[in-house]
Design a protein around this motif. Structure first.
Motif, PDB file in Angstrom:
ATOM      1  N   ALA A  59      31.308 -41.035  48.266  1.00  0.00           N
ATOM      2  CA  ALA A  59      32.703 -41.229  48.661  1.00  0.00           C
ATOM      3  C   ALA A  59      33.628 -41.140  47.446  1.00  0.00           C
ATOM      4  O   ALA A  59      34.739 -40.607  47.541  1.00  0.00           O
ATOM      5  CB  ALA A  59      32.874 -42.577  49.350  1.00  0.00           C
ATOM      6  N   HIS A  60      33.155 -41.630  46.296  1.00  0.00           N
ATOM      7  CA  HIS A  60      33.947 -41.564  45.074  1.00  0.00           C
ATOM      8  C   HIS A  60      34.206 -40.110  44.696  1.00  0.00           C
ATOM      9  O   HIS A  60      35.322 -39.743  44.311  1.00  0.00           O
ATOM     10  CB  HIS A  60      33.211 -42.294  43.945  1.00  0.00           C
ATOM     11  N   ALA A  61      33.185 -39.277  44.834  1.00  0.00           N
ATOM     12  CA  ALA A  61      33.341 -37.855  44.518  1.00  0.00           C
ATOM     13  C   ALA A  61      34.344 -37.204  45.479  1.00  0.00           C
ATOM     14  O   ALA A  61      35.184 -36.395  45.063  1.00  0.00           O
ATOM     15  CB  ALA A  61      31.989 -37.161  44.595  1.00  0.00           C
ATOM     16  N   GLN A  62      34.249 -37.552  46.761  1.00  0.00           N
ATOM     17  CA  GLN A  62      35.175 -37.006  47.754  1.00  0.00           C
ATOM     18  C   GLN A  62      36.601 -37.467  47.452  1.00  0.00           C
ATOM     19  O   GLN A  62      37.566 -36.687  47.531  1.00  0.00           O
ATOM     20  CB  GLN A  62      34.751 -37.468  49.151  1.00  0.00           C
ATOM     21  N   CYS A  63      36.754 -38.737  47.104  1.00  0.00           N
ATOM     22  CA  CYS A  63      38.065 -39.300  46.776  1.00  0.00           C
ATOM     23  C   CYS A  63      38.679 -38.572  45.577  1.00  0.00           C
ATOM     24  O   CYS A  63      39.866 -38.236  45.590  1.00  0.00           O
ATOM     25  CB  CYS A  63      37.916 -40.788  46.487  1.00  0.00           C
ATOM     26  N   SER A  64      37.870 -38.320  44.576  1.00  0.00           N
ATOM     27  CA  SER A  64      38.367 -37.641  43.373  1.00  0.00           C
ATOM     28  C   SER A  64      38.807 -36.223  43.683  1.00  0.00           C
ATOM     29  O   SER A  64      39.837 -35.749  43.179  1.00  0.00           O
ATOM     30  CB  SER A  64      37.280 -37.630  42.295  1.00  0.00           C
ATOM     31  N   ARG A  65      38.043 -35.514  44.524  1.00  0.00           N
ATOM     32  CA  ARG A  65      38.398 -34.140  44.891  1.00  0.00           C
ATOM     33  C   ARG A  65      39.739 -34.101  45.609  1.00  0.00           C
ATOM     34  O   ARG A  65      40.585 -33.254  45.337  1.00  0.00           O
ATOM     35  CB  ARG A  65      37.312 -33.514  45.771  1.00  0.00           C
ATOM     36  N   MET A  66      39.939 -35.028  46.540  1.00  0.00           N
ATOM     37  CA  MET A  66      41.200 -35.044  47.280  1.00  0.00           C
ATOM     38  C   MET A  66      42.363 -35.434  46.379  1.00  0.00           C
ATOM     39  O   MET A  66      43.467 -34.899  46.506  1.00  0.00           O
ATOM     40  CB  MET A  66      41.093 -36.006  48.467  1.00  0.00           C
ATOM     41  N   SER A  67      42.140 -36.358  45.467  1.00  0.00           N
ATOM     42  CA  SER A  67      43.218 -36.830  44.595  1.00  0.00           C
ATOM     43  C   SER A  67      43.776 -35.715  43.732  1.00  0.00           C
ATOM     44  O   SER A  67      44.980 -35.680  43.436  1.00  0.00           O
ATOM     45  CB  SER A  67      42.710 -37.971  43.712  1.00  0.00           C
ATOM     46  N   THR A  68      42.915 -34.787  43.318  1.00  0.00           N
ATOM     47  CA  THR A  68      43.387 -33.692  42.462  1.00  0.00           C
ATOM     48  C   THR A  68      44.253 -32.705  43.231  1.00  0.00           C
ATOM     49  O   THR A  68      44.970 -31.907  42.610  1.00  0.00           O
ATOM     50  CB  THR A  68      42.190 -32.948  41.844  1.00  0.00           C
ATOM     51  N   LYS A  69      44.187 -32.723  44.561  1.00  0.00           N
ATOM     52  CA  LYS A  69      44.956 -31.774  45.371  1.00  0.00           C
ATOM     53  C   LYS A  69      46.305 -32.340  45.827  1.00  0.00           C
ATOM     54  O   LYS A  69      47.101 -31.636  46.426  1.00  0.00           O
ATOM     55  CB  LYS A  69      44.151 -31.373  46.621  1.00  0.00           C
ATOM     56  N   VAL A  70      46.541 -33.607  45.549  1.00  0.00           N
ATOM     57  CA  VAL A  70      47.752 -34.257  46.050  1.00  0.00           C
ATOM     58  C   VAL A  70      48.962 -33.846  45.222  1.00  0.00           C
ATOM     59  O   VAL A  70      48.921 -33.827  43.998  1.00  0.00           O
ATOM     60  CB  VAL A  70      47.585 -35.783  46.016  1.00  0.00           C
ATOM     61  N   ASN A  71      50.056 -33.500  45.909  1.00  0.00           N
ATOM     62  CA  ASN A  71      51.342 -33.283  45.262  1.00  0.00           C
ATOM     63  C   ASN A  71      52.448 -33.532  46.278  1.00  0.00           C
ATOM     64  O   ASN A  71      52.184 -33.917  47.416  1.00  0.00           O
ATOM     65  CB  ASN A  71      51.447 -31.878  44.657  1.00  0.00           C
ATOM     66  N   ASP A  72      53.691 -33.315  45.880  1.00  0.00           N
ATOM     67  CA  ASP A  72      54.815 -33.628  46.758  1.00  0.00           C
ATOM     68  C   ASP A  72      54.801 -32.835  48.054  1.00  0.00           C
ATOM     69  O   ASP A  72      55.319 -33.289  49.077  1.00  0.00           O
ATOM     70  CB  ASP A  72      56.142 -33.362  46.021  1.00  0.00           C
ATOM     71  N   GLU A  73      54.244 -31.636  48.032  1.00  0.00           N
ATOM     72  CA  GLU A  73      54.251 -30.794  49.230  1.00  0.00           C
ATOM     73  C   GLU A  73      53.127 -31.162  50.184  1.00  0.00           C
ATOM     74  O   GLU A  73      53.095 -30.671  51.308  1.00  0.00           O
ATOM     75  CB  GLU A  73      54.127 -29.321  48.829  1.00  0.00           C
ATOM     76  N   ARG A  74      52.225 -31.993  49.754  1.00  0.00           N
ATOM     77  CA  ARG A  74      51.075 -32.364  50.580  1.00  0.00           C
ATOM     78  C   ARG A  74      51.151 -33.846  50.920  1.00  0.00           C
ATOM     79  O   ARG A  74      50.331 -34.644  50.493  1.00  0.00           O
ATOM     80  CB  ARG A  74      49.777 -32.018  49.845  1.00  0.00           C
TER      81      ARG A  74
END
Length: 442
Positions: free
Chosen positions: A168-183
């Motif tokens: 879950a930590h790996a999944q959380c990290s992957r999603m966190s890198t994709k977050v920005n104002d448009e998402r």
């Protein structure tokens, strides 16, 4: 007199309750136990102390439990342990709610099925504990929470926690890198996901959202012509408020949105009532005795024509509503119109002449409030539907799967059964959208 009235009402209530019990009894005899329980429950709402309803409900619920356990066994023997476990989970929850303690053969059957299910739960947990999708195990615990608690398996299942946490930590990290104002939906989902796995993230706050609206500017243009002051004069203004509320509750609204949604609301409302006083006349014949001119000692029956006149007030009502909204959202024009009109005639008078079957008449006027509310409700429902439609067209058609799942999440808000939405979630988390929504309140 008052006591007689109270006793009469009580008798009616009890007779109605008895009728519900009788219907429940008939359904019970026909083997329709769930339906019979519903009638017993309704009877007890009317009279919580009805002994027959209490007895019938207990018997029906025991039959539901007995039949349910047979279903569990048949599902298990048919090679469907998942269905058997789900059915048993539901039955045990009902037992707690109904405060039923099974006994005799029913208790033996239940204990036997619980033993089989407990073994399946252990095997399934071991399998999911090795899965590359940690959320499958999390949903498994959510789905069978009562069975797992009843079998006291939490401590045993905790042995899988460390490995699942790492995934879950790996999944959380992957999603966190994709977050920005448009998402923005991806950001919300990531926050919930990481927090649920005790992995809170320090994500940058969303400062603006160019695709949504932070305010609505509604321009009302009303023409109102009413025969008197009434709540109808405020109905259009109330509808304006509801349109604003619908927009603010839609997915298009966001406090960080950069746009202002402009909506025109035009309406013409007329309700005229004209009254005219007229005189009505009804002719009739009476037989009167009169002295004979030939023989004054005799009387003759003579028919006399008369007229009965009485005043009548005639009313003519004219009602019309023509309302329309129009605006542009996501560069798409939306508009809708409702209209209704009616001319109605009625009359009233106080004349009372039983011999001519003439009785007082009360005028029956149009229910303008109901007619107006109906049309405005249709308008508001269409506005809500149009907003959802354009959201779907904007975020579910053509752009699905882009921006690392942002549009998947946007689409899922309106179309949770969308094929591409569910295929993306299955690929990323091993669960469909509805299952993930149950875990993370998407």
């Amino acid at each position: 007199m008052r006591n007689v009235f109270v006793l009469s009402m009580l008798a009616l209530a009890l007779s109605g309750c008895k009728s519900l019990v009788e219907k429940g009894d008939n359904l019970f005899q026909a083997g329709m136990y769930s339906q019979s329980a519903e009638y017993y429950e309704r009877a007890l709402k009317e009279d919580p102390h009805d002994i027959e309803a209490q007895k019938g409900l207990m018997q029906a619920r025991n039959k539901i439990l007995d039949k349910g356990l047979i279903d569990v066994r048949m599902l298990r023997l048919g090679g469907n342990p998942t269905g058997a476990a789900l059915r048993l989970e539901s039955l045990l929850r009902n037992q707690i709610e109904w405060q039923i303690e099974p006994f005799g053969p029913i208790a033996n059957t239940q204990n036997e099925e619980i033993d089989y299910t407990t073994q399946w739960l252990k095997a399934r947990a071991a399998q999911l504990g090795q899965s590359r999708f940690p959320d499958q195990f999390r949903f498994f615990e959510h789905r069978y929470a009562f069975l797992i608690s009843n079998a006291q398996l939490h401590s045993q299942f905790s042995t899988y926690r460390a490995a699942l946490q790492n995934k879950a930590h790996a999944q959380c990290s992957r999603m966190s890198t994709k977050v920005n104002d448009e998402r923005f939906f991806l950001r919300q989902f990531t926050e919930k996901y990481c927090m649920a796995w005790d992995l809170p993230q320090s994500l940058e706050s969303i400062s603006h959202d160019s695709s949504r609206y932070s305010s609505i500017e509604l321009t009302p243009r009303f023409k109102v012509n009413l025969h008197r002051t009434s709540r109808q004069a405020n109905s259009l203004h109330t509808s304006s408020t509801k349109l604003k509320k619908i927009f603010r509750e839609s997915l298009w609204y966001s406090p960080v949105g950069e746009k202002t949604f402009k909506l025109n609301f035009d309406a013409s409302l007329e309700h005229i009532r004209n009254a005219k006083l007229v005189s009505r006349q009804t002719h009739f014949t009476l037989t009167e005795e009169k002295q004979s001119k030939v023989d004054p000692s005799n009387t003759l029956d003579i028919e006399v024509k008369k007229a009965y006149s009485y005043p009548v007030t005639e009313f003519t009502e004219q009602f019309s509503i023509d309302a329309k909204y129009a605006g542009t959202v996501a560069q798409q024009q939306i508009e809708f119109r409702v209209d209704d009109s009616q001319t109605h005639y009625t009359q009233s008078h106080q004349a009372d002449f039983p011999q001519l079957n003439i009785k007082p008449v009360k005028a029956t006027f149009l229910d303008v409030d109901a007619k107006l509310d109906k049309q405005l409700d249709i308008l508001q429902l269409d506005f809500k539907t149009q907003l959802a439609r354009i959201w779907t067209e904007t975020h579910c058609n053509g752009l699905i799967g882009t921006q690392y799942g942002e549009y998947i999440l946007r689409c899922g808000k309106i179309a949770p059964d969308n094929e591409f939405v569910n295929s993306w979630f299955k690929k990323q988390f091993g669960l469909n959208y509805q299952e993930m929504a149950a875990l993370y309140a998407l």
